[in-house]
Design an enzyme around this catalytic site. Structure first.
Site, PDB file in Angstrom:
ATOM      1  N   THR A 180      -4.263   2.834 -21.806  1.00  0.00           N
ATOM      2  CA  THR A 180      -5.596   2.778 -22.409  1.00  0.00           C
ATOM      3  C   THR A 180      -6.341   4.070 -22.127  1.00  0.00           C
ATOM      4  OG1 THR A 180      -7.700   1.555 -22.495  1.00  0.00           O
ATOM      5  CG2 THR A 180      -6.571   1.621 -20.379  1.00  0.00           C
ATOM      6  N   HIS A 196      -0.334  -6.531  -7.209  1.00  0.00           N
ATOM      7  CA  HIS A 196       0.175  -6.293  -5.860  1.00  0.00           C
ATOM      8  C   HIS A 196       1.167  -7.364  -5.419  1.00  0.00           C
ATOM      9  CE1 HIS A 196       0.376  -4.029  -2.334  1.00  0.00           C
ATOM     10  NE2 HIS A 196      -0.897  -3.940  -1.993  1.00  0.00           N
TER      11      HIS A 196
END
Length: 418
Positions: free
Chosen positions: A337, A389
């Site tokens: 993006t 994560h």
């Protein structure tokens, strides 16, 4: 013969849709492949066309109704013709008196049927500027008027002075209120979310609640890419049939190479399983008037730089015209993006589940940098990598971002895969 017109089969990612606009009404004649109705889903606006020539005999779903996949929309009588309007009583008596009866004026419904088809965005502009659709040249399929056609018409048409309304006769007994400076009225407007905006809000909330999202940052010297682009920009455009050489192509190709080195960033989580993708389908975020959409470049690792730039330009154009299909936006293993086109200097991109990584580009800004003991002004860009994560360790995320940085700062390595 009666034919049932049904909604298209929605993919698993789309639960239902909403009837946005009926372009035909009961009793209207339609030609094969003529647009009948538009269905708005949380991803795209889907068009339903007539399967055969005929007349719409029955409409089973009204505008605003929520429908599911394969729902019955209308019934089409093939081979039929629209019923002729009945003559009014005065016209009948005139005919009996021996005079030649004047033909009945065409009904408004027939006039509407002859009017050129409008897309949702084009219709909004036409109504806003009170334009005549018949005066606008449509470049879409079958003469369909697109948003770009309306904007081009507005640019080519000089602004005409709006005639002032005729003054009404003054009422001597009326009490005239004199304005007393700026109004202190606190105006509020409440409108429902569009399906696309509601879906975007839902997915963003899910991404923040269901992933362990973390973001790492770095900065990249854009001087090498800018110099390469300046040197070959015109030649690139001539060689590749008008395709412009931008920055996004370099970052997509750099991301593909980095994903091969760090497959965890290209993976996704499915329950307790990790799915490693042996291909790079890169989603490219595109801003539209209805919200942010993410069309996907399939097998981007096998695409040339020119192919990537041409595909991105085509997807951006189709996104503005609401012509992206669900297949165009389904899937994707990684997203890129670019908030820099809006002036963003640094931001935290949000994951697009089930993807586990998204790369954010930002504004190029000249900054003083220390190079070999000297201060040099360089065009720098901040990069951001948001990652899940749960799957990707901080070390892997940092190394991935450094790999992208190294490839951009030495673009030859992209071609040499170094």
């Amino acid at each position: 013969m009666a034919i049932e017109i049904k909604a298209p089969a929605f993919p698993e990612s789309v639960a239902d849709g909403e009837i946005a606009t009926w372009h035909k009404q009961e009793g209207d004649s339609v030609a094969r492949d003529e647009l009948i109705v538009e269905i708005e889903t949380d991803k795209v606006v889907m068009e339903v066309v007539a399967p055969e020539d005929g007349v719409i005999s029955k409409i089973h779903a009204a505008e605003g109704d929520t429908i599911e996949s394969q729902a019955l929309l209308a019934t089409l009588e093939t081979g039929a013709a629209a019923p002729a309007p009945k003559a009014s009583e005065p016209e009948k008596s005139a005919g009996k008196a021996g005079g030649t009866a004047k033909p009945a004026p065409a009904p408004e419904r027939a006039a509407a049927a002859e009017a050129p088809a409008l897309g949702p965005a084009a219709r909004q502009l036409v109504e806003e500027h009170k334009l005549d659709p018949a005066a606008i040249e449509g470049t879409g399929k079958g003469g369909r008027i697109t948003k770009e056609d309306v904007l081009r018409h507005l640019a080519d048409t000089p602004a005409a002075a709006t005639p002032a309304p005729a003054p009404e006769a003054a009422d001597p007994d009326a009490v005239v209120e004199v304005p007393r400076g700026p109004s202190s009225e606190r105006v509020e407007k409440r409108v429902p979310m569009t399906r696309m905006r509601a879906r975007i809000a839902e997915r963003l909330l899910d991404a923040t609640q269901q992933t362990a999202m973390l973001t790492t940052f770095n900065e990249v010297n854009m001087a090498p890419v800018m110099a390469l682009r300046k040197k070959y920009k015109e030649q690139f455009e001539k060689t590749h049939n008008g395709t412009r050489l931008g920055f996004m192509g370099f970052f997509v190709k750099a991301a593909c190479e980095a994903l091969k080195r760090f497959p965890e960033v290209n993976a996704s989580i499915d329950g307790n399983d990790v799915v490693y993708h042996g291909y790079q389908d890169i989603g490219v975020a595109v801003s539209t008037t209805n919200g942010l959409v993410v069309p996907v470049l399939r097998d981007a690792d096998f695409m040339s730089l020119a192919d990537v730039e041409a595909a991105i330009a085509d997807m951006g154009k189709r996104a503005q015209q609401n012509k992206l299909t669900i297949d165009d936006m389904t899937g994707g293993t990684f997203t890129v993006t670019n908030g820099g086109v809006f002036g963003s200097l640094m931001s935290t991109p949000i994951l697009n589940p089930p993807q586990t990584g998204i790369l954010g580009m930002h504004k190029i800004q000249e900054r003083p940098m220390a190079v070999d003991g000297e201060v040099v002004v360089l065009p720098m860009m901040y990069l951001a990598l948001s990652y899940d994560h749960r799957l990707i360790d901080g070390k892997t995320a940092v190394q991935f971002l450094v790999a992208v940085k190294d490839l951009i700062e030495d673009p030859a390595r992209i071609l040499l895969q170094l």
